[in-house]
Design a protein around this motif. Structure first.
Motif, mmCIF file in Angstrom:
data_model
loop_
_atom_site.group_PDB
_atom_site.id
_atom_site.type_symbol
_atom_site.label_atom_id
_atom_site.label_comp_id
_atom_site.label_asym_id
_atom_site.label_seq_id
_atom_site.Cartn_x
_atom_site.Cartn_y
_atom_site.Cartn_z
ATOM 1 N N GLY A 84 1.166 -0.902 -0.202
ATOM 2 C CA GLY A 84 0.184 -0.157 0.200
ATOM 3 C C GLY A 84 0.883 1.447 0.070
ATOM 4 O O GLY A 84 1.363 1.259 -1.057
ATOM 5 N N GLU A 85 0.790 2.435 1.075
ATOM 6 C CA GLU A 85 1.612 3.538 1.358
ATOM 7 C C GLU A 85 2.742 3.270 1.789
ATOM 8 O O GLU A 85 3.743 4.025 2.080
ATOM 9 C CB GLU A 85 0.673 4.300 1.511
ATOM 10 N N ARG A 86 3.102 2.417 2.897
ATOM 11 C CA ARG A 86 3.899 1.609 3.738
ATOM 12 C C ARG A 86 4.677 1.037 3.037
ATOM 13 O O ARG A 86 4.661 0.157 2.105
ATOM 14 C CB ARG A 86 3.710 0.765 5.138
ATOM 15 N N ILE A 87 5.762 2.111 3.726
ATOM 16 C CA ILE A 87 7.322 1.123 3.282
ATOM 17 C C ILE A 87 7.735 -0.171 3.889
ATOM 18 O O ILE A 87 7.929 -0.159 5.399
ATOM 19 C CB ILE A 87 8.083 2.136 3.350
ATOM 20 N N MET A 88 7.817 -1.318 3.252
ATOM 21 C CA MET A 88 8.341 -2.021 3.754
ATOM 22 C C MET A 88 9.786 -2.315 3.372
ATOM 23 O O MET A 88 10.260 -2.882 5.015
ATOM 24 C CB MET A 88 7.743 -3.474 3.029
ATOM 25 N N LYS A 89 10.324 -2.073 2.920
ATOM 26 C CA LYS A 89 11.651 -2.375 2.396
ATOM 27 C C LYS A 89 11.937 -1.366 1.695
ATOM 28 O O LYS A 89 12.109 -0.995 0.817
ATOM 29 C CB LYS A 89 12.102 -3.555 2.060
ATOM 30 N N PHE A 90 13.271 -0.650 2.449
ATOM 31 C CA PHE A 90 14.459 0.137 0.973
ATOM 32 C C PHE A 90 15.625 -0.248 1.190
ATOM 33 O O PHE A 90 16.435 -0.571 1.826
ATOM 34 C CB PHE A 90 14.359 1.800 1.776
ATOM 35 N N SER A 91 16.115 0.118 -0.024
ATOM 36 C CA SER A 91 17.350 -0.571 -0.194
ATOM 37 C C SER A 91 18.242 1.097 -1.160
ATOM 38 O O SER A 91 17.597 1.123 -2.531
ATOM 39 C CB SER A 91 17.922 -1.717 -0.836
ATOM 40 N N ALA A 92 19.263 1.023 -0.651
ATOM 41 C CA ALA A 92 19.731 2.137 -1.922
ATOM 42 C C ALA A 92 20.464 1.826 -2.913
ATOM 43 O O ALA A 92 21.917 0.607 -1.784
ATOM 44 C CB ALA A 92 20.346 2.996 -1.707
ATOM 45 N N ARG A 93 21.463 2.051 -4.092
ATOM 46 C CA ARG A 93 22.385 1.382 -5.062
ATOM 47 C C ARG A 93 23.121 2.290 -5.321
ATOM 48 O O ARG A 93 22.800 3.392 -5.854
ATOM 49 C CB ARG A 93 21.871 -0.017 -5.884
ATOM 50 N N LEU A 94 24.314 2.404 -4.639
ATOM 51 C CA LEU A 94 25.094 3.605 -5.405
ATOM 52 C C LEU A 94 26.234 3.458 -6.405
ATOM 53 O O LEU A 94 25.941 1.758 -6.929
ATOM 54 C CB LEU A 94 26.063 3.977 -3.427
#
Ligand code: SF4
Ligand code: SF4
Lengths: 125, 407
Positions: B27-37
């Protein structure tokens, strides 16, 4: 104290002030006197030690020997980062920075400038 | 609820620099965030090995466009340590002065960006208008608005005269007035408080675990500041406080940065009052004796670390740069856990990220199992033109139009 629209007074008072921005290019901004703009070269003073070439971080200068004790400088304004290190490296003070900063061009070739040596008048004697 | 992944970047209208984020949403909720530099890798460390020390001062200065002085200072400190150079006190004061002016412009810039990210563009306009005051002062002192080029190995390149001292104190007075106003805005404007409070929460224990630095750490009550912990430049002789806050959220980070602005003004007044007379450089050799050094510097975003290894020639053998964003980027995933997607822009902005400074390494995987193709710059250029042409987009017309327009 918590209050909404805290900045409203400031915003409204700005309506009666003159804009904070400059109307560039119609209204040109004066650069401070030691602003590091375009570099100029004085062929009379250069002794061809090429130290400026060695220290230039961008590889923007090329000093060429064009005759006995005569040197020419080629600058690539597209490469130059206007650090003015060359003006400090040159112990002969042949390089100087100016306040000129409107140097953009769409043509890469126009960014290459050459400071020619003075025509040789001793040879004609 | 159905879960799906939203890729943000590497090219995205909301990002000022290319970086790739993957957000797993329910939905609107963030379950997981990952960044790739790695999308901004410029090969600066390698380039340093090919250039002389003096050229590297300008190269490291260009690691970051905003904290340029932080990087060049960090680099020259390391080189001076290896060469055993004791720089004059006046030079130290000037370096510190420019460093603090840089912090002011950086924090005011951040204030504007933060305002923009939460839809408070009035704050952006006013903060950036006021930032011009410090930009002009920097141009007057150093010769440019960004990339000041004030550092050199063994000291600074430009002295400061009494007129300039007067100009700086006048500007600082004005800026102080304005910052005090923004502090009042931050403490009283209800929309700002409501939007930022409780957003991007980072507990002190997470700061310690993830190794956050700078205002990100200090807003969670961790007193971590290189200027105090390991004084360099003139900081050992200045009287200042490390600003901390215990809100642990974006609101706290705002208050910390505003508080640091006021501390910077205080420091600048002390510097201008007590600046010692004397030379501004010592002679530095072109060839630096073999050795290695690690240097630390408190940039506006947090601690910068430079490592320099020399081998007795005029070029370093290895230069390693760690920008503060690399230390802070890990915290974003923590801050966004189970938060709304709408908080993502301000939470990322709140660490004041600088991705091009962070990208010191990029890993290119050979996708076709050895069948990958190496492309030179020219090939890549023509390939991209063809790629767009095949899809009916021709940029050559546009180019011609541009040229006509400019004529
Ligand atoms: S450093 Fe000065 S004298 Fe030497 S080559 Fe360059 S311009 Fe000429
Ligand atoms: S100003 Fe800097 S980059 Fe430009 S020519 Fe001189 S040394 Fe090279």
């Amino acid at each position: 104290m918590i209050r909404p629209a805290k900045m409203i007074r400031q915003v409204l008072s700005s309506l009666f002030k003159k804009p904070a921005t400059n109307l560039y290019p119609f209204n040109k901004f004066e650069m401070p006197d030691k602003f590091r703009g375009k570099i100029v070269f004085d062929p009379e003073l250069c002794v061809g030690c090429k130290l400026c070439m060695k220290d230039c971080p961008a590889g923007a200068i090329n000093i060429k020997k064009v005759g006995e004790k005569k040197f020419e400088a080629e600058f690539d304004l597209g490469k130059c980062v206007y650090c003015a290190q060359c003006t400090e490296t040159c112990f002969k003070k042949a390089l100087k920075f100016t306040g000129e900063f409107e140097l953009a061009s769409l043509d890469r070739e126009k960014l290459k400038i050459t400071f020619n040596a003075k025509p040789d008048d001793t040879a004609s004697k | 609820m159905h879960k799906f992944t939203v890729p943000i970047g590497p090219q995205h209208p909301a990002l000022k620099e290319p970086e790739s984020f993957n957000v797993l949403l329910s939905g609107e909720r963030i379950m997981k965030f990952s960044a790739r530099l790695g999308y901004n890798h410029r090969g600066i460390e390698k380039a340093c090995e090919e250039r002389t020390y003096i050229q590297n001062v300008y190269l490291t200065e260009r690691v970051c466009g905003i904290c340029s002085h932080a990087h060049s200072s960090c680099f020259v400190q390391a080189v001076e340590e290896i060469a055993g150079l004791e720089i004059p006190r006046r030079a130290n004061y000037i370096r510190t002065l420019v460093g603090e002016l840089e912090r002011i412009h950086s924090h005011l810039l951040w204030l504007g960006v933060a305002g923009h990210e939460v839809g408070f563009d009035t704050l952006l306009m006013y903060a950036w208008r006021d930032r011009e005051i410090v930009m002009d002062i920097l141009a007057k002192l150093t010769g440019n608005r960004v990339n000041y080029g004030i550092n050199t190995i063994g000291g600074v390149r430009r002295d400061i005269n009494t007129d300039q001292i007067k100009d700086v104190s006048k500007a600082v007075k004005k800026l102080k007035e304005r910052t005090e106003y923004y502090v009042r805005v931050a403490k009283e404007e209800v929309t700002l408080i409501k939007r930022l409070s409780g957003v991007g929460v980072l507990l002190p224990k997470d700061v310690l675990k993830l190794g956050a630095v700078g205002p990100t750490a200090r807003a969670s009550g961790i007193e971590r500041d290189t200027r105090k912990d390991d004084p360099y430049g003139a900081y050992g002789e200045l009287d200042f406080r490390v600003i901390t806050d215990d809100h642990n959220d974006v609101y706290g980070r705002t208050l910390v940065r505003l508080g640091e602005l006021l501390e910077s003004y205080k420091m600048i007044s002390q510097i201008l009052e007590n600046i010692p007379e004397g030379p501004i450089t010592v002679k530095a050799p072109r060839k630096i004796p073999a050795g290695e050094a690690v240097s630390r510097y408190e940039a506006p975003r947090g601690e910068n670390v430079h490592y320099v290894k020399s081998n007795g020639t005029d070029k370093p053998e290895r230069v390693k740069i760690r920008a503060p964003t690399l230390a802070n980027i890990q915290t974003v995933a923590k801050m966004l856990e189970d938060r709304n997607l709408a908080d993502l822009p301000i939470v990322i902005a709140a660490i004041d990220p600088c991705f091009s400074c962070t990208d010191r390494l990029t890993l290119v995987k050979d996708v076709g199992h050895g069948k990958g193709r190496k492309m030179r710059w020219e090939d890549l250029h023509s390939h991209s033109i063809q790629w767009y042409k095949a899809r009916g987009i021709d940029f050559s017309d546009l180019n011609k139009k541009m040229e006509k327009l400019l004529k």
